[in-house]
Motif scaffolding. Structure first.
Motif, PDB file in Angstrom:
ATOM      1  N   ALA A  16       0.725  -1.193   0.009  1.00  0.00           N
ATOM      2  CA  ALA A  16      -0.148   0.098  -0.102  1.00  0.00           C
ATOM      3  C   ALA A  16       0.770   1.307   0.081  1.00  0.00           C
ATOM      4  CB  ALA A  16      -0.982  -0.077   1.473  1.00  0.00           C
ATOM      5  N   LEU A  17       2.077   1.183   0.909  1.00  0.00           N
ATOM      6  CA  LEU A  17       2.743   2.303   0.907  1.00  0.00           C
ATOM      7  C   LEU A  17       3.503   2.490  -0.399  1.00  0.00           C
ATOM      8  CD1 LEU A  17       4.157   4.333   2.708  1.00  0.00           C
ATOM      9  CD2 LEU A  17       5.739   2.824   3.308  1.00  0.00           C
ATOM     10  N   ARG A  18       3.832   1.450  -1.198  1.00  0.00           N
ATOM     11  CA  ARG A  18       4.782   1.468  -2.484  1.00  0.00           C
ATOM     12  C   ARG A  18       3.554   2.282  -3.610  1.00  0.00           C
ATOM     13  NH1 ARG A  18       7.459  -3.074  -1.871  1.00  0.00           N
ATOM     14  NH2 ARG A  18       5.605  -4.201  -2.576  1.00  0.00           N
ATOM     15  N   VAL A  19       2.396   1.555  -3.697  1.00  0.00           N
ATOM     16  CA  VAL A  19       1.353   2.321  -4.410  1.00  0.00           C
ATOM     17  C   VAL A  19       1.441   3.944  -4.253  1.00  0.00           C
ATOM     18  CG1 VAL A  19      -1.110   2.370  -5.011  1.00  0.00           C
ATOM     19  CG2 VAL A  19      -0.019   0.273  -4.824  1.00  0.00           C
ATOM     20  N   LEU A  20       1.327   4.338  -3.057  1.00  0.00           N
ATOM     21  CA  LEU A  20       1.276   5.787  -2.655  1.00  0.00           C
ATOM     22  C   LEU A  20       2.320   6.458  -3.286  1.00  0.00           C
ATOM     23  CD1 LEU A  20      -0.737   7.678  -1.064  1.00  0.00           C
ATOM     24  CD2 LEU A  20       0.622   6.969   0.684  1.00  0.00           C
ATOM     25  N   VAL A  21       3.490   5.918  -2.886  1.00  0.00           N
ATOM     26  CA  VAL A  21       4.868   6.545  -3.246  1.00  0.00           C
ATOM     27  C   VAL A  21       4.919   6.819  -4.935  1.00  0.00           C
ATOM     28  CG1 VAL A  21       7.320   6.214  -3.221  1.00  0.00           C
ATOM     29  CG2 VAL A  21       6.148   6.205  -1.258  1.00  0.00           C
ATOM     30  N   GLU A  22       4.402   5.607  -5.674  1.00  0.00           N
ATOM     31  CA  GLU A  22       4.502   5.714  -6.927  1.00  0.00           C
ATOM     32  C   GLU A  22       3.474   6.427  -7.451  1.00  0.00           C
ATOM     33  OE1 GLU A  22       3.866   1.646  -8.495  1.00  0.00           O
ATOM     34  OE2 GLU A  22       5.846   0.664  -7.667  1.00  0.00           O
ATOM     35  N   LEU A  23       2.215   6.654  -7.088  1.00  0.00           N
ATOM     36  CA  LEU A  23       1.320   7.692  -7.521  1.00  0.00           C
ATOM     37  C   LEU A  23       1.882   9.184  -7.114  1.00  0.00           C
ATOM     38  CD1 LEU A  23      -2.169   6.465  -6.134  1.00  0.00           C
ATOM     39  CD2 LEU A  23      -1.521   6.941  -8.389  1.00  0.00           C
ATOM     40  N   GLN A  24       2.359   9.467  -6.084  1.00  0.00           N
ATOM     41  CA  GLN A  24       3.006  10.689  -5.850  1.00  0.00           C
ATOM     42  C   GLN A  24       4.033  10.971  -6.930  1.00  0.00           C
ATOM     43  OE1 GLN A  24       3.697  11.039  -1.585  1.00  0.00           O
ATOM     44  NE2 GLN A  24       1.988  12.513  -1.766  1.00  0.00           N
ATOM     45  N   GLY A  25       4.893   9.954  -6.962  1.00  0.00           N
ATOM     46  CA  GLY A  25       6.013  10.204  -8.120  1.00  0.00           C
ATOM     47  C   GLY A  25       5.459  10.381  -9.453  1.00  0.00           C
ATOM     48  N   SER A  26       4.439   9.881  -9.770  1.00  0.00           N
ATOM     49  CA  SER A  26       3.532  10.069 -11.163  1.00  0.00           C
ATOM     50  C   SER A  26       3.004  11.530 -11.108  1.00  0.00           C
ATOM     51  CB  SER A  26       2.392   9.212 -11.376  1.00  0.00           C
ATOM     52  OG  SER A  26       2.910   7.698 -11.325  1.00  0.00           O
ATOM     53  N   GLN A  27       2.599  12.022 -10.026  1.00  0.00           N
ATOM     54  CA  GLN A  27       2.142  13.088  -9.953  1.00  0.00           C
ATOM     55  C   GLN A  27       3.107  14.190 -10.123  1.00  0.00           C
ATOM     56  OE1 GLN A  27       0.236  14.732  -6.063  1.00  0.00           O
ATOM     57  NE2 GLN A  27      -1.206  15.752  -7.155  1.00  0.00           N
ATOM     58  N   ILE A  28       4.159  13.877  -9.504  1.00  0.00           N
ATOM     59  CA  ILE A  28       5.289  15.017  -9.552  1.00  0.00           C
ATOM     60  C   ILE A  28       5.895  15.183 -11.046  1.00  0.00           C
ATOM     61  CG2 ILE A  28       7.805  15.671  -8.865  1.00  0.00           C
ATOM     62  CD1 ILE A  28       6.575  14.453  -6.159  1.00  0.00           C
ATOM     63  N   ALA A  29       5.954  14.048 -11.677  1.00  0.00           N
ATOM     64  CA  ALA A  29       6.361  14.068 -12.994  1.00  0.00           C
ATOM     65  C   ALA A  29       5.530  14.599 -13.875  1.00  0.00           C
ATOM     66  CB  ALA A  29       6.483  12.419 -13.316  1.00  0.00           C
ATOM     67  N   ALA A  30       3.914  14.484 -13.848  1.00  0.00           N
ATOM     68  CA  ALA A  30       2.997  15.162 -14.623  1.00  0.00           C
ATOM     69  C   ALA A  30       3.108  16.556 -14.265  1.00  0.00           C
ATOM     70  CB  ALA A  30       1.688  14.631 -14.044  1.00  0.00           C
ATOM     71  N   VAL A  31       3.475  17.090 -13.089  1.00  0.00           N
ATOM     72  CA  VAL A  31       3.375  18.572 -12.678  1.00  0.00           C
ATOM     73  C   VAL A  31       4.607  19.010 -13.676  1.00  0.00           C
ATOM     74  CG1 VAL A  31       4.023  20.314 -10.932  1.00  0.00           C
ATOM     75  CG2 VAL A  31       2.414  18.398 -10.535  1.00  0.00           C
ATOM     76  N   LYS A  32       5.692  18.366 -13.620  1.00  0.00           N
ATOM     77  CA  LYS A  32       6.967  18.917 -14.333  1.00  0.00           C
ATOM     78  C   LYS A  32       6.447  18.869 -15.792  1.00  0.00           C
ATOM     79  CE  LYS A  32      10.506  17.356 -10.920  1.00  0.00           C
ATOM     80  NZ  LYS A  32      11.415  16.443 -10.807  1.00  0.00           N
ATOM     81  N   LEU A  33       5.805  17.908 -16.298  1.00  0.00           N
ATOM     82  CA  LEU A  33       5.122  17.795 -17.731  1.00  0.00           C
ATOM     83  C   LEU A  33       4.217  18.828 -18.242  1.00  0.00           C
ATOM     84  CD1 LEU A  33       5.330  14.046 -18.605  1.00  0.00           C
ATOM     85  CD2 LEU A  33       6.920  15.976 -19.210  1.00  0.00           C
ATOM     86  N   GLY A  34       3.684  19.718 -17.405  1.00  0.00           N
ATOM     87  CA  GLY A  34       2.591  20.664 -17.363  1.00  0.00           C
ATOM     88  C   GLY A  34       1.186  20.138 -17.430  1.00  0.00           C
ATOM     89  N   ASP A  35       1.002  18.648 -16.955  1.00  0.00           N
ATOM     90  CA  ASP A  35      -0.088  18.187 -17.090  1.00  0.00           C
ATOM     91  C   ASP A  35      -0.980  18.781 -15.936  1.00  0.00           C
ATOM     92  OD1 ASP A  35      -2.470  16.454 -17.007  1.00  0.00           O
ATOM     93  OD2 ASP A  35      -1.257  14.648 -17.319  1.00  0.00           O
ATOM     94  N   LYS A  36      -2.384  19.141 -16.613  1.00  0.00           N
ATOM     95  CA  LYS A  36      -3.144  20.076 -15.653  1.00  0.00           C
ATOM     96  C   LYS A  36      -4.095  19.103 -15.141  1.00  0.00           C
ATOM     97  CE  LYS A  36      -1.685  24.409 -16.389  1.00  0.00           C
ATOM     98  NZ  LYS A  36      -0.063  24.011 -16.735  1.00  0.00           N
ATOM     99  N   ARG A  37      -4.065  17.892 -15.458  1.00  0.00           N
ATOM    100  CA  ARG A  37      -5.295  16.848 -14.830  1.00  0.00           C
ATOM    101  C   ARG A  37      -4.812  16.282 -13.509  1.00  0.00           C
ATOM    102  NH1 ARG A  37      -4.960  13.099 -19.614  1.00  0.00           N
ATOM    103  NH2 ARG A  37      -3.083  13.683 -19.415  1.00  0.00           N
ATOM    104  N   MET A  38      -4.782  17.424 -12.383  1.00  0.00           N
ATOM    105  CA  MET A  38      -4.318  17.007 -11.074  1.00  0.00           C
ATOM    106  C   MET A  38      -5.345  16.058 -10.366  1.00  0.00           C
ATOM    107  SD  MET A  38      -1.481  17.384 -10.665  1.00  0.00           S
ATOM    108  CE  MET A  38      -0.877  16.885 -12.184  1.00  0.00           C
ATOM    109  N   THR A  39      -6.739  16.489 -10.773  1.00  0.00           N
ATOM    110  CA  THR A  39      -7.765  15.999  -9.902  1.00  0.00           C
ATOM    111  C   THR A  39      -7.805  14.374  -9.894  1.00  0.00           C
ATOM    112  OG1 THR A  39      -9.446  16.277 -11.875  1.00  0.00           O
ATOM    113  CG2 THR A  39      -9.217  17.976  -9.947  1.00  0.00           C
ATOM    114  N   ARG A  40      -7.296  13.878 -11.217  1.00  0.00           N
ATOM    115  CA  ARG A  40      -7.166  12.269 -11.357  1.00  0.00           C
ATOM    116  C   ARG A  40      -6.220  11.942 -10.200  1.00  0.00           C
ATOM    117  NH1 ARG A  40      -3.680   9.723 -15.164  1.00  0.00           N
ATOM    118  NH2 ARG A  40      -2.902  11.855 -15.525  1.00  0.00           N
ATOM    119  N   PHE A  41      -5.122  12.662 -10.021  1.00  0.00           N
ATOM    120  CA  PHE A  41      -3.891  12.115  -8.922  1.00  0.00           C
ATOM    121  C   PHE A  41      -4.591  12.279  -7.604  1.00  0.00           C
ATOM    122  CE2 PHE A  41      -1.202  12.553 -12.788  1.00  0.00           C
ATOM    123  CZ  PHE A  41      -0.623  11.624 -12.556  1.00  0.00           C
ATOM    124  N   GLU A  42      -5.144  13.697  -7.555  1.00  0.00           N
ATOM    125  CA  GLU A  42      -5.859  13.619  -5.997  1.00  0.00           C
ATOM    126  C   GLU A  42      -6.719  12.498  -5.581  1.00  0.00           C
ATOM    127  OE1 GLU A  42      -4.424  15.936  -4.204  1.00  0.00           O
ATOM    128  OE2 GLU A  42      -3.434  17.079  -5.566  1.00  0.00           O
TER     129      GLU A  42
END
Ligand SMILES: [Zn+2]
Length: 68
Positions: A16-42
């Protein structure tokens, strides 16, 4: 002392922790790429956080009750 149930619950908790960390990493990567669909990650992060919290509760409860 080895308790299979404790091992199982601990594996779930780690997963469960691994999933959480991976999701957070994906969100950060998406932010860096300028992805605005943040609600999906939230939403996904909130679900992963809930899963982690209930895994942690089950693990701690088992340890307290079983004394293993
Ligand atoms: Zn136990």
């Amino acid at each position: 002392m080895e308790c299979p149930e404790q091992k199982r619950l601990h594996a779930e908790l780690s997963q469960a922790l691994r999933v959480l960390v991976e999701l957070q990493g994906s969100q950060i990567a998406a932010v860096k790429l300028g992805d605005k669909r943040m609600t999906r990650f939230e939403e996904e992060i909130r679900m992963a956080l809930n899963a982690w919290q209930s895994s942690r509760r089950a693990y701690l409860q088992h340890c307290a009750e079983h004394g293993c």
